[in-house]
Design an enzyme around this catalytic site. Structure first.
Site, short mmCIF file in Angstrom:
data_model
loop_
_atom_site.label_atom_id
_atom_site.label_comp_id
_atom_site.label_asym_id
_atom_site.label_seq_id
_atom_site.Cartn_x
_atom_site.Cartn_y
_atom_site.Cartn_z
N ASP A 1 -4.69 -61.22 -33.93
CA ASP A 1 -4.75 -59.84 -32.99
C ASP A 1 -3.61 -59.48 -32.52
O ASP A 1 -2.85 -60.47 -31.89
CB ASP A 1 -5.90 -60.18 -31.89
CG ASP A 1 -6.21 -58.85 -31.07
OD1 ASP A 1 -5.12 -57.92 -31.16
OD2 ASP A 1 -7.14 -58.62 -30.65
N PHE A 2 -2.67 -58.33 -32.83
CA PHE A 2 -1.56 -58.07 -32.56
C PHE A 2 -1.24 -57.92 -31.06
O PHE A 2 -0.31 -58.07 -30.40
CB PHE A 2 -1.05 -56.97 -33.19
CG PHE A 2 -1.23 -56.81 -34.69
CD1 PHE A 2 -1.06 -57.80 -35.60
CD2 PHE A 2 -1.47 -55.51 -35.23
CE1 PHE A 2 -1.21 -57.92 -36.97
CE2 PHE A 2 -1.52 -55.33 -36.69
CZ PHE A 2 -1.52 -56.55 -37.40
N HIS B 1 12.52 -45.00 -45.85
CA HIS B 1 12.54 -45.52 -47.26
C HIS B 1 13.30 -44.57 -48.17
O HIS B 1 13.53 -44.92 -49.18
CB HIS B 1 11.06 -45.66 -47.92
CG HIS B 1 10.18 -44.33 -48.33
ND1 HIS B 1 9.76 -43.77 -47.21
CD2 HIS B 1 10.31 -43.58 -49.52
CE1 HIS B 1 9.31 -42.51 -47.96
NE2 HIS B 1 9.50 -42.53 -49.15
N LYS C 1 16.16 -45.22 -51.76
CA LYS C 1 16.26 -44.65 -53.17
C LYS C 1 17.71 -44.48 -53.72
O LYS C 1 18.55 -44.28 -52.88
CB LYS C 1 15.88 -42.85 -52.95
CG LYS C 1 14.35 -42.79 -52.55
CD LYS C 1 13.98 -41.46 -52.52
CE LYS C 1 12.82 -40.98 -51.86
NZ LYS C 1 11.70 -41.22 -52.71
N GLU D 1 6.34 -31.59 -52.30
CA GLU D 1 5.04 -32.37 -53.09
C GLU D 1 3.83 -31.75 -53.53
O GLU D 1 3.65 -30.68 -53.17
CB GLU D 1 4.57 -33.51 -51.95
CG GLU D 1 5.68 -34.57 -51.32
CD GLU D 1 5.13 -35.12 -50.32
OE1 GLU D 1 4.58 -36.33 -50.71
OE2 GLU D 1 5.41 -34.95 -49.09
N ASP E 1 6.48 -35.80 -39.65
CA ASP E 1 6.45 -36.76 -40.71
C ASP E 1 7.74 -36.95 -41.58
O ASP E 1 8.04 -37.92 -42.31
CB ASP E 1 5.22 -36.25 -41.86
CG ASP E 1 4.97 -37.38 -42.78
OD1 ASP E 1 5.12 -38.46 -42.54
OD2 ASP E 1 4.37 -36.98 -43.88
N HIS F 1 13.30 -38.41 -43.03
CA HIS F 1 13.84 -38.28 -44.21
C HIS F 1 14.72 -37.22 -44.69
O HIS F 1 15.76 -37.55 -45.19
CB HIS F 1 12.51 -38.08 -45.16
CG HIS F 1 11.23 -39.24 -45.19
ND1 HIS F 1 11.71 -40.51 -44.85
CD2 HIS F 1 10.17 -39.33 -45.38
CE1 HIS F 1 10.60 -41.14 -44.93
NE2 HIS F 1 9.86 -40.50 -45.02
N LYS G 1 3.41 -30.02 -48.51
CA LYS G 1 2.48 -30.69 -49.57
C LYS G 1 1.82 -29.83 -50.32
O LYS G 1 1.70 -28.52 -49.72
CB LYS G 1 1.50 -31.54 -48.90
CG LYS G 1 2.22 -32.66 -48.10
CD LYS G 1 1.26 -33.99 -47.74
CE LYS G 1 1.67 -34.95 -46.93
NZ LYS G 1 2.74 -35.80 -47.96
C1 BG6 Z 1 6.12 -40.68 -46.29
C2 BG6 Z 1 5.47 -39.35 -45.54
O1 BG6 Z 1 7.01 -41.08 -45.08
O2 BG6 Z 1 7.16 -40.01 -47.15
C3 BG6 Z 1 4.46 -38.90 -46.66
O3 BG6 Z 1 4.80 -40.35 -44.59
C4 BG6 Z 1 5.37 -38.34 -47.84
O4 BG6 Z 1 3.78 -37.93 -46.10
C5 BG6 Z 1 6.29 -39.37 -48.39
O5 BG6 Z 1 4.68 -38.03 -48.88
C6 BG6 Z 1 7.34 -38.85 -49.34
O6 BG6 Z 1 8.13 -39.89 -50.17
P1 BG6 Z 1 8.37 -39.88 -51.56
O7 BG6 Z 1 9.32 -41.07 -51.65
O8 BG6 Z 1 7.11 -39.99 -52.03
O9 BG6 Z 1 9.07 -38.66 -51.68
#
Ligand code: BG6
Length: 508
Positions: free
Chosen positions: A112-113, A198, A202, A236, A255, A260, A356
Site C-alpha cells: 500500500d503506497f 513523454h 519523441k 487528436e 492535460d 506537452h 480531442k
Molecule cells: C497525454 C494526455 O499526456 O498525452 C492524453 O494525458 C493525450 O490526453 C496524450 O492523448 C497525447 O500524447 P501522444 O503522444 O499520443 O500525442
C-alpha cells in the site's frame, strides 16, 4: 526476431554503454503505463544491449501477486500489445532473448503506497542504485516521495544513485505544482527528481534543436524580423475514451498545455544553449517559458465536442462518455494566443490549439514566414499567394514540409503554390520505439536534459494561471466530433487577420 530500435542500436554501435546496474522500482506495476509503455521500452533497451547484467525490476502494487504472476501478466500484455495496431509497440514477434532478460529480472511486492511498511519492505529488497518510478495516479506522487524519503531510501552513498521519476500531471495549477515541488524537495535534491513529459521522448521533438541550430539557412531567419507567426497544434481523433474520471477535473488545458504544448513551444522558441549539458538546455527552456506573457482569458477559447462522426463512425458527445457529467463544462479543446516577451520574439504571436475528436490526428509546429513585398507581381493574379510555411511534423508523420510559391509553367507570370517535404523514414531506417526508451536510459545514466526542472514546470503553470483563474465564469464552445474545432477558435485568429492551417491536408 523483433529488432531493437535503430536509434538504440545506433546508441550501442556508437559506443553508448549499458546503463549502470540499478533496480527499477515501479510503483503501479499493474497499471496501464507499465504494461503499455515501460515494458516495451525495457524490452527494446534489452534488445539493444543497453541494460547491464546487474539490472533488475521490482514492481509494487496493492493486489496479491508473486514474481511469477507478474511475469506471466506482463508477458501476456507485451504479446497482446505487439499485435495491437493501435498500440505504440510494434513487433512481428517477441524476441525470447530480449524479453527473457527482462522477464527473469521481474519481481513483485504487494504494498500500500500510503503505509510505511511498504517502504520498509522495499528497503529490504533494494541495495545499491535505484530508480523509483511513480507510474501511479498523481495524488500518490507526494505520498510515495515522502515514504521513500522517510524510509531513508533516497540517501545516496558512494557511487550509488537514488532517483525518482514523476509522471504528469505535476500539479493542477501553479500553487499545487509549487507545493508538490516543495514537498518532494524536502526529501531529496533537485538532481534526484526526473519529472517526465513523454513529448520529449519523441525523436521528432528532440530533433528540433538540431534542425534549428545545425542549419545555417534557418538559424538566421528564426526570429521576429522574418517570422510572422507560429502555430502549434496537437489534434487528436480519439475521444476521452475510458478516462472520463481523470479528464473531468482536468480538461484539455491542464492535460496538454503547460506540459506537452509548452515543450514544443520551448523547443521552437528557446535561445541556443551553450552546450547540450542538461542544465544549459533546461536553463534556456526555463527562460523562454518565463518570458511567456500570462495569457488573458480573452485570448483563449475552450471547446467541447458534441456528437459527430469520427473516422467514418458515429461517436457520442463528450457529455455522453462514461464517467462524464451530463452538464459538464470541461473543455476537450483549447485554442490560445500567447506572446513571448523577449528580444527574439517580441510581436510574434504564437497560436496553440489542442483537442480531442478532431478531424485529423496531427501534432506539428508550423512556422509562417512574413510575406515577400510582392510589388513585382502586381500585375499577376496573386490571390493565391500565401506565406512560406514550414511545418515540423511530429505525429503521425515525422519530417518537415515546406509550402512556398513558384511560377506556374507557361507564357504568363502566374504564381502557384508547391510543397516540398522530407520524411525521416525516407532517409533513416524505421524506428518503432514507443517513446520511453531514451527517457528510461537517460534517467539510469543521470542525464536530465529531457526532464523538467522544478522551474520549467512552474513557469508553464504560471503562464496559464490567468486562464485557470478566469474559468469558472467561462463558457464552453461546442464543436461536432470530427470537425476542426469550434468557430470561436477561427474567430480568435480572424481578429488578427490570420487563419488556422488545415488539419487534413497533405504535408509533402
Ligand atoms: C497525454 C494526455 O499526456 O498525452 C492524453 O494525458 C493525450 O490526453 C496524450 O492523448 C497525447 O500524447 P501522444 O503522444 O499520443 O500525442
Amino acid at each position: 526476431m523483433a529488432e531493437p530500435t535503430t536509434a538504440l542500436k545506433d546508441k550501442a554501435a556508437c559506443g553508448t554503454k549499458p546503463a549502470p546496474p540499478c533496480t527499477l522500482v515501479i510503483f503501479g506495476a499493474g497499471g496501464d503505463l507499465t504494461k503499455r509503455l515501460l515494458m516495451p521500452s525495457l524490452y527494446n533497451l534489452a534488445g539493444a544491449g543497453l541494460l547491464s547484467e546487474g539490472f533488475s525490476i521490482l514492481g509494487i502494487d496493492h493486489n496479491d501477486g508473486t514474481d511469477e504472476s507478474l511475469r506471466e501478466n506482463l508477458t501476456r500484455t507485451l504479446e497482446a500489445f505487439s499485435k495491437d495496431p493501435t498500440s505504440e509497440f510494434h513487433a512481428d514477434h517477441i524476441d525470447p532473448t530480449s524479453w527473457g532478460f527482462i522477464r527473469d529480472r521481474l519481481h513483485y511486492l504487494k504494498g500500500d503506497f500510503e503505509k510505511p511498511e511498504t517502504y520498509e519492505a522495499v528497503k529490504q529488497r533494494v541495495t545499491g542504485s535505484a530508480v523509483f518510478y511513480c507510474a501511479v495516479a498523481a495524488r500518490f506522487f507526494g505520498t510515495i516521495v515522502d515514504g521513500l524519503g522517510q524510509a531513508g531510501l533516497l540517501k545516496q552513498e558512494g557511487d550509488s544513485f537514488r532517483r525518482v521519476v514523476i509522471e504528469k500531471p505535476f500539479g493542477s495549477d501553479l500553487d499545487s505544482a509549487r507545493a508538490l515541488n516543495a514537498r518532494i524537495l524536502k526529501q531529496g535534491d533537485e538532481s534526484q527528481f526526473y519529472r517526465i513529459d513523454h513529448f520529449l521522448g519523441k525523436e521528432t521533438v528532440q530533433s528540433i534543436m538540431a534542425f534549428r541550430f545545425a542549419n545555417g539557412l534557418l538559424e538566421p531567419v528564426w526570429r521576429r524580423e522574418y517570422i510572422d507567426s507560429i502555430q502549434i497544434t496537437a489534434a487528436e481523433t480519439v475521444g476521452v475514451e475510458e478516462r472520463g474520471g481523470f479528464y473531468e477535473p482536468t480538461g484539455a488545458l491542464r492535460d496538454m498545455v503547460p506540459n506537452h504544448m509548452f515543450q514544443l513551444l520551448c523547443m521552437v522558441g528557446m535561445e541556443p544553449p551553450n552546450s547540450f549539458d542538461a542544465e544549459a538546455v533546461r536553463t534556456e527552456k526555463a527562460k523562454l517559458a518565463e518570458a511567456v506573457r500570462p495569457i488573458p482569458p480573452e485570448d483563449a477559447v475552450r471547446g467541447q465536442y458534441s456528437a459527430g462522426t469520427s473516422e467514418g463512425r458515429d461517436v457520442p458527445a463528450y457529455r455522453d462518455e462514461p464517467h462524464v457529467s451530463k452538464d459538464s463544462v470541461t473543455e476537450t479543446y483549447i485554442a490560445l494566443k500567447l506572446h513571448i516577451e523577449n528580444w527574439r520574439w517580441a510581436g510574434v504571436p504564437f497560436y496553440i490549439r489542442t483537442g480531442k475528436r478532431m478531424t485529423g490526428r496531427r501534432t506539428e509546429i508550423a512556422i509562417l514566414f512574413k510575406p515577400a513585398p510582392f510589388k513585382m507581381f502586381e500585375d499577376t493574379p496573386t490571390a493565391d499567394l500565401g506565406p512560406t510555411v514550414m511545418r515540423i511534423l511530429i505525429d503521425p508523420d515525422h519530417g518537415v514540409s515546406t509550402e512556398f510559391n513558384v511560377k506556374v509553367p507557361g507564357p504568363q507570370m502566374k504564381i502557384g503554390r508547391v510543397r516540398s517535404g522530407f520524411r525521416y523514414k525516407d532517409f533513416f531506417a524505421d524506428r518503432p520505439n514507443v517513446g520511453y526508451e531514451t527517457l528510461l536510459y537517460d534517467c539510469m545514466t543521470g542525464d536530465a536534459t529531457l526532464f523538467q526542472r522544478a522551474d520549467n514546470i512552474e513557469a508553464g503553470w504560471a503562464a496559464v494561471e490567468p486562464l485557470l483563474k478566469g474559468w469558472p465564469q467561462a463558457e464552453v464552445a461546442f464543436y461536432p466530433a470530427g470537425s476542426a474545432g469550434p468557430k470561436e477558435a477561427d474567430d480568435l485568429l480572424a481578429r488578427d487577420g490570420r487563419h488556422w492551417l488545415g488539419l487534413d491536408g497533405q504535408t509533402d
